[in-house]
Design a protein around this motif. Sequence first.
Motif, PDB file in Angstrom:
ATOM      1  N   UNK A  20      -2.312  30.175 -27.069  1.00  0.00           N
ATOM      2  CA  UNK A  20      -2.204  31.428 -27.145  1.00  0.00           C
ATOM      3  C   UNK A  20      -0.548  31.396 -26.718  1.00  0.00           C
ATOM      4  N   UNK A  21      -0.527  30.671 -25.282  1.00  0.00           N
ATOM      5  CA  UNK A  21       0.430  30.306 -24.981  1.00  0.00           C
ATOM      6  C   UNK A  21       1.791  29.213 -26.182  1.00  0.00           C
ATOM      7  N   UNK A 110       4.446  36.797 -34.731  1.00  0.00           N
ATOM      8  CA  UNK A 110       4.317  35.385 -34.289  1.00  0.00           C
ATOM      9  C   UNK A 110       5.316  36.034 -32.707  1.00  0.00           C
ATOM     10  N   UNK A 111       6.062  36.387 -32.882  1.00  0.00           N
ATOM     11  CA  UNK A 111       7.277  36.513 -32.163  1.00  0.00           C
ATOM     12  C   UNK A 111       6.415  37.853 -30.860  1.00  0.00           C
ATOM     13  N   UNK A 112       6.322  38.664 -31.558  1.00  0.00           N
ATOM     14  CA  UNK A 112       5.227  39.867 -30.465  1.00  0.00           C
ATOM     15  C   UNK A 112       4.403  39.542 -30.581  1.00  0.00           C
ATOM     16  N   UNK A 113       3.263  38.622 -30.882  1.00  0.00           N
ATOM     17  CA  UNK A 113       2.054  38.075 -30.080  1.00  0.00           C
ATOM     18  C   UNK A 113       2.147  37.577 -29.387  1.00  0.00           C
ATOM     19  N   UNK A 114       3.319  36.378 -28.969  1.00  0.00           N
ATOM     20  CA  UNK A 114       3.855  35.549 -27.874  1.00  0.00           C
ATOM     21  C   UNK A 114       4.300  35.862 -26.678  1.00  0.00           C
ATOM     22  N   UNK A 115       5.446  37.094 -27.180  1.00  0.00           N
ATOM     23  CA  UNK A 115       6.118  37.823 -25.927  1.00  0.00           C
ATOM     24  C   UNK A 115       5.244  38.761 -25.087  1.00  0.00           C
ATOM     25  N   UNK A 116       3.662  39.283 -26.103  1.00  0.00           N
ATOM     26  CA  UNK A 116       2.571  40.113 -25.763  1.00  0.00           C
ATOM     27  C   UNK A 116       2.105  39.028 -24.351  1.00  0.00           C
ATOM     28  N   UNK A 117       1.628  37.634 -24.459  1.00  0.00           N
ATOM     29  CA  UNK A 117       0.768  36.563 -23.933  1.00  0.00           C
ATOM     30  C   UNK A 117       1.847  36.576 -22.379  1.00  0.00           C
ATOM     31  N   UNK A 118       2.960  36.271 -23.309  1.00  0.00           N
ATOM     32  CA  UNK A 118       3.783  35.845 -22.111  1.00  0.00           C
ATOM     33  C   UNK A 118       4.472  37.002 -21.089  1.00  0.00           C
TER      34      UNK A 118
END
Length: 237
Positions: A20-21, A110-118
């Motif tokens: 995910x990162x 994708x941006x929302x998912x990436x932000x969540x992971x970070x």
Amino acid sequence: MISAASDSVSTALAVVQASLEYAGTVAFAISGAVAAGRKQMDLVGVIVLACIVSVGGGTVRDLLLGSTPVFWVQNPTFLLVGAITALVVVPLTRTRAIDLLRRYRIVQLSDAAGMALFVVVGTNVAIQAGANPVGAAIIGVIAGVGGGIIRDMLANEIPDVLRGGQFYITAALVGALVYVLLLELDVPELVVFWVPIVIIPTIRIVSVLTGWGVPTFVYNAPPTGQLPTIDPDDLRR
């Protein structure tokens, strides 16, 4: 037996987190490259902006925690992924593929998912570094949105996360607070990891689709110009 199962869960989570990162890195790099294209930057500018978005939030996180060298110095793969993504985006813009991704909100998802992971990773890193829960949540939010803020500042724009009235920073903060709360409640590791990762993009996507968000402040400033002069004799009357 229980210990073996716990180790298996931790290993699986580590693999998912790493995947995910990199997916989030690609999503952020796309947004950086697209922003550079809107500003008509050259190829170097496209790569630089994409890379900054990819690692900006994590860099600020490490600097705030005094963790040096920062993560991408130890593992430059993230920078490499950002640079390669930028180089791929440039020819794709001529095929309208990026426009299709934006039209169907794939980039935003994708941006929302990436932000969540970070956000989750940033919060966890802060806790392991000894930060208190509230401070860790704030650092997690910075890790999630910091790259985008730096990108917009370099592109001479008001950061997207601070305008438009959509839930962006709010979604990140809610997810970070949920993460630290679940840690305090000592719930299973699997739940602690996945619940905020689901909550953050859900809030973000609902905000995008419905237009819900925080109120927008509008200040109608008085017209500028020379102030009227006051006769001192009028004040004595």
